[in-house]
Design a protein around this motif. Sequence first.
Motif, PDB file in Angstrom:
ATOM      1  N   LEU A 299       0.820  -1.209   0.000  1.00 53.04           N
ATOM      2  CA  LEU A 299       0.000   0.000   0.000  1.00 53.04           C
ATOM      3  C   LEU A 299       0.855   1.260   0.000  1.00 53.04           C
ATOM      4  O   LEU A 299       0.582   2.228  -0.716  1.00 53.04           O
ATOM      5  CB  LEU A 299      -0.919   0.008   1.222  1.00 53.04           C
ATOM      6  N   ARG A 300       1.892   1.254   0.824  1.00 54.79           N
ATOM      7  CA  ARG A 300       2.720   2.455   0.982  1.00 54.79           C
ATOM      8  C   ARG A 300       3.392   2.871  -0.312  1.00 54.79           C
ATOM      9  O   ARG A 300       3.387   4.050  -0.690  1.00 54.79           O
ATOM     10  CB  ARG A 300       3.760   2.216   2.083  1.00 54.79           C
ATOM     11  N   THR A 301       3.982   1.915  -1.030  1.00 51.05           N
ATOM     12  CA  THR A 301       4.763   2.259  -2.217  1.00 51.05           C
ATOM     13  C   THR A 301       3.911   2.872  -3.326  1.00 51.05           C
ATOM     14  O   THR A 301       4.279   3.925  -3.870  1.00 51.05           O
ATOM     15  CB  THR A 301       5.537   1.040  -2.728  1.00 51.05           C
ATOM     16  N   PRO A 302       2.778   2.282  -3.721  1.00 47.39           N
ATOM     17  CA  PRO A 302       1.968   2.948  -4.748  1.00 47.39           C
ATOM     18  C   PRO A 302       1.359   4.261  -4.269  1.00 47.39           C
ATOM     19  O   PRO A 302       1.090   5.151  -5.084  1.00 47.39           O
ATOM     20  CB  PRO A 302       0.893   1.918  -5.096  1.00 47.39           C
ATOM     21  N   ALA A 303       1.162   4.398  -2.952  1.00 48.08           N
ATOM     22  CA  ALA A 303       0.688   5.679  -2.428  1.00 48.08           C
ATOM     23  C   ALA A 303       1.740   6.758  -2.641  1.00 48.08           C
ATOM     24  O   ALA A 303       1.422   7.902  -3.001  1.00 48.08           O
ATOM     25  CB  ALA A 303       0.340   5.554  -0.946  1.00 48.08           C
ATOM     26  N   VAL A 304       3.017   6.409  -2.439  1.00 51.32           N
ATOM     27  CA  VAL A 304       4.102   7.364  -2.677  1.00 51.32           C
ATOM     28  C   VAL A 304       4.174   7.721  -4.154  1.00 51.32           C
ATOM     29  O   VAL A 304       4.321   8.895  -4.524  1.00 51.32           O
ATOM     30  CB  VAL A 304       5.444   6.800  -2.178  1.00 51.32           C
ATOM     31  N   SER A 305       4.069   6.718  -5.027  1.00 58.14           N
ATOM     32  CA  SER A 305       4.078   6.993  -6.468  1.00 58.14           C
ATOM     33  C   SER A 305       2.943   7.936  -6.844  1.00 58.14           C
ATOM     34  O   SER A 305       3.112   8.840  -7.680  1.00 58.14           O
ATOM     35  CB  SER A 305       3.952   5.690  -7.260  1.00 58.14           C
ATOM     36  N   ALA A 306       1.787   7.742  -6.228  1.00 55.54           N
ATOM     37  CA  ALA A 306       0.636   8.596  -6.522  1.00 55.54           C
ATOM     38  C   ALA A 306       0.871  10.025  -6.035  1.00 55.54           C
ATOM     39  O   ALA A 306       0.461  10.990  -6.690  1.00 55.54           O
ATOM     40  CB  ALA A 306      -0.620   8.011  -5.886  1.00 55.54           C
ATOM     41  N   LEU A 307       1.520  10.173  -4.889  1.00 54.75           N
ATOM     42  CA  LEU A 307       1.863  11.510  -4.404  1.00 54.75           C
ATOM     43  C   LEU A 307       2.900  12.175  -5.313  1.00 54.75           C
ATOM     44  O   LEU A 307       2.812  13.379  -5.608  1.00 54.75           O
ATOM     45  CB  LEU A 307       2.389  11.425  -2.970  1.00 54.75           C
ATOM     46  N   LEU A 308       3.885  11.404  -5.759  1.00 61.24           N
ATOM     47  CA  LEU A 308       4.861  11.933  -6.712  1.00 61.24           C
ATOM     48  C   LEU A 308       4.155  12.407  -7.987  1.00 61.24           C
ATOM     49  O   LEU A 308       4.464  13.485  -8.516  1.00 61.24           O
ATOM     50  CB  LEU A 308       5.889  10.858  -7.058  1.00 61.24           C
ATOM     51  N   ALA A 309       3.201  11.621  -8.464  1.00 60.82           N
ATOM     52  CA  ALA A 309       2.477  11.991  -9.678  1.00 60.82           C
ATOM     53  C   ALA A 309       1.651  13.252  -9.446  1.00 60.82           C
ATOM     54  O   ALA A 309       1.587  14.133 -10.320  1.00 60.82           O
ATOM     55  CB  ALA A 309       1.580  10.840 -10.132  1.00 60.82           C
ATOM     56  N   ARG A 310       1.027  13.349  -8.288  1.00 64.30           N
ATOM     57  CA  ARG A 310       0.227  14.540  -7.989  1.00 64.30           C
ATOM     58  C   ARG A 310       1.068  15.807  -8.007  1.00 64.30           C
ATOM     59  O   ARG A 310       0.642  16.851  -8.511  1.00 64.30           O
ATOM     60  CB  ARG A 310      -0.433  14.385  -6.616  1.00 64.30           C
TER      61      ARG A 310
END
Length: 335
Positions: free
Chosen positions: A123-134
């Motif tokens: 969960l944590r890793t794709p959440a970070v990727s999503a924040l980077l994308a945002r």
Amino acid sequence: MTAAHAEPTDDKSLCVLSTSDIAGIDISLTDVVDVVEQAYHTLAAGQSDNPRKLTVKPADGHSVSYAMLGRDGVRNVVAIKTSYKHGLHEQRDKQHYYTALTVYDDVTGLPVAMMDCGRIGALRTPAVSALLARELAAPGSRTALVIGTGTQGRLALPFLLTTLPQLDRLMVFGTHPDGIRAVREQLHAHFPDREVEIVDDLRAAAGEADVVVATAGPNTPAHVEADWLKPAALCVLVGHGIAPSTLHRADRVIATSAAQMKVTGTDMADANGELRDVDAEFPEILVGRASGRTDVGQSIFAYNSGLVVTDIGLGHRFAQLALAQGAGTRVQLWQ
């Protein structure tokens, strides 16, 4: 937010949360993103400690082990994460992977819980990727490409839609039928009205994507080159699937941690064995002390390496939810 204190307050027993215990905890994607973002803010504010991870790998590269220690000064917890993967040269179904997080209450000095960290990392890793994308995707980005359908690839699109709901074309490149099926299932579970496009022509797909997230394993045939990408594209590297040229020819390089990129990103080195310098670290961008995208036309490479403070924040959140439900098994480890 304070730690989930052990009951009673002098109880030194350890609550062990198994894979099935953690799987039974209901948590929303938005909650995960919020916890992870808070952990970055806390680190940037100097309230948390996140030393560089320790790595052990044999000469033949058949396994890799990591140890990470950290402290969250807002949640007032200290934690140690360990990770061990065996069979790196084997197919995914023949590999062995174990990861655990042990959390201590830094107010009472008592243990909070020891838990399987697999779902937390997933969960944590794709959440970070999503924040980077945002924070880093070009304005008006509408198309995303995820490379890989393993643990990190399966939730990449739901998290991207959580932070970038304007995405209207979702593409995945994968080579494992079970993984592709799991990607579809996860997307429909969180966004029932959305569909994913499975692509075979990776070069064409990369040329149309505003955001590329590479999550594949080391045996992937995918190697997206910089000249395949459209102008102003954002590439987020989690695992494998994009070539070193995407780093070295980017207009701007962002990392969750420059120090950790030097440890775990060596496969992205150039012909001279050198890595491109990092222009800014992501926690500093989130709190406004550094710039992410400084021009709408820039191509950006972002390196997503796990920071243990994000595991601690999310692991502590899971511990709070689990302990409130009476989940887990008490072990008298120190008696």
